[in-house]
Write an enzyme that holds these catalytic residues in place. Sequence first.
Site, mmCIF file in Angstrom:
data_model
loop_
_atom_site.group_PDB
_atom_site.id
_atom_site.type_symbol
_atom_site.label_atom_id
_atom_site.label_comp_id
_atom_site.label_asym_id
_atom_site.label_seq_id
_atom_site.Cartn_x
_atom_site.Cartn_y
_atom_site.Cartn_z
ATOM 1 N N GLY A 49 0.825 -1.194 0.000
ATOM 2 C CA GLY A 49 0.000 0.000 0.000
ATOM 3 C C GLY A 49 0.861 1.247 0.000
ATOM 4 O O GLY A 49 2.067 1.194 0.257
ATOM 5 N N GLN A 54 2.993 9.907 1.681
ATOM 6 C CA GLN A 54 4.283 9.271 1.403
ATOM 7 C C GLN A 54 4.881 9.745 0.086
ATOM 8 O O GLN A 54 6.082 9.564 -0.142
ATOM 9 C CB GLN A 54 4.132 7.750 1.351
ATOM 10 C CG GLN A 54 3.790 7.126 2.696
ATOM 11 C CD GLN A 54 3.712 5.617 2.559
ATOM 12 O OE1 GLN A 54 2.670 5.081 2.244
ATOM 13 N NE2 GLN A 54 4.822 4.931 2.787
ATOM 14 N N CYS A 102 7.508 -0.592 5.631
ATOM 15 C CA CYS A 102 6.938 0.643 5.105
ATOM 16 C C CYS A 102 7.922 1.246 4.117
ATOM 17 O O CYS A 102 9.125 1.310 4.408
ATOM 18 C CB CYS A 102 6.683 1.616 6.259
ATOM 19 S SG CYS A 102 5.966 3.183 5.739
ATOM 20 N N LEU A 103 7.416 1.684 2.980
ATOM 21 C CA LEU A 103 8.308 2.282 1.987
ATOM 22 C C LEU A 103 8.933 3.578 2.495
ATOM 23 O O LEU A 103 9.927 4.036 1.950
ATOM 24 C CB LEU A 103 7.546 2.530 0.675
ATOM 25 C CG LEU A 103 7.008 1.273 -0.023
ATOM 26 C CD1 LEU A 103 6.277 1.659 -1.307
ATOM 27 C CD2 LEU A 103 8.107 0.266 -0.313
ATOM 28 N N HIS A 144 -2.596 0.258 8.496
ATOM 29 C CA HIS A 144 -1.269 0.861 8.296
ATOM 30 C C HIS A 144 -1.380 2.092 7.392
ATOM 31 O O HIS A 144 -0.812 3.149 7.697
ATOM 32 C CB HIS A 144 -0.328 -0.196 7.692
ATOM 33 C CG HIS A 144 1.041 0.301 7.356
ATOM 34 N ND1 HIS A 144 2.185 -0.166 7.968
ATOM 35 C CD2 HIS A 144 1.458 1.233 6.444
ATOM 36 C CE1 HIS A 144 3.235 0.466 7.459
ATOM 37 N NE2 HIS A 144 2.831 1.317 6.530
ATOM 38 N N GLU A 145 -2.131 1.956 6.303
ATOM 39 C CA GLU A 145 -2.275 3.098 5.382
ATOM 40 C C GLU A 145 -3.082 4.231 6.022
ATOM 41 O O GLU A 145 -2.766 5.408 5.846
ATOM 42 C CB GLU A 145 -2.938 2.662 4.075
ATOM 43 C CG GLU A 145 -2.160 1.628 3.283
ATOM 44 C CD GLU A 145 -0.694 1.969 3.113
ATOM 45 O OE1 GLU A 145 -0.357 3.155 2.940
ATOM 46 O OE2 GLU A 145 0.140 1.050 3.165
ATOM 47 N N HIS A 148 -1.041 6.525 8.069
ATOM 48 C CA HIS A 148 -0.289 7.541 7.319
ATOM 49 C C HIS A 148 -1.121 8.807 7.108
ATOM 50 O O HIS A 148 -0.581 9.918 7.101
ATOM 51 C CB HIS A 148 0.122 7.002 5.945
ATOM 52 C CG HIS A 148 1.343 6.132 5.970
ATOM 53 N ND1 HIS A 148 2.557 6.563 6.463
ATOM 54 C CD2 HIS A 148 1.543 4.864 5.560
ATOM 55 C CE1 HIS A 148 3.455 5.593 6.348
ATOM 56 N NE2 HIS A 148 2.865 4.544 5.806
HETATM 57 ZN ZN ZN Z 1 3.759 2.781 5.348
#
Ligand code: ZN
Length: 180
Positions: A49, A54, A102-103, A144-145, A148
């Site tokens: 995701g 991000q 996480c990216l 998780h998303e 953000h």
């Molecule tokens: Zn993330």
Amino acid sequence: MAILKVAQLGHPILRMIARPVPKKEITTEKIQTLITDMIETVREYDGVGLAAPQVHESLQIAVMEIIENPRYPNEETVPLTVFINPIVNALTQETMEVWEGCLSVHGLRGAVSRPNHIRLQALDQNGRTIDQEYKGFPAVAIQHELDHLQGKVFLDRMTDLSKLAFINEYRRYHLKDISI
Ligand code: ZN
């Protein structure tokens, strides 16, 4: 189409609460291009995701796609889903622990416990209503998303920092811990 630069932990945009997208703006070229680029970016980096903050856009947009993913092998699949202005409610007290990555937190994995059954209400990329339940890994990925969009990262959800590891050490010592 473009692969976007991913903000890394420490960038202030990751700590801001993202702005909701007015429904009438969803179909504008700006938002549609952003969504297309987010999809291309998450696929390029084998993410599950990606949230708009991000990629340096403080907007309540996230994309998720769980296909055969080398970063998360053996997980159930979910088709590409775009969610805008999402609301999530936990439908259980029961939690599951997943080693999240996480990216924006490059190279680390950490174990986080989250409710394993949720209801997601949002708008999709066409402005249509999404109202759906998710269980297991997809439920965790959505939370998780969502974090953000509220200026949070998975590290904030960790209660045991002994379960934080670099990716190589995670693979070597903790991969067996995933119990889903
Ligand atoms: Zn993330």
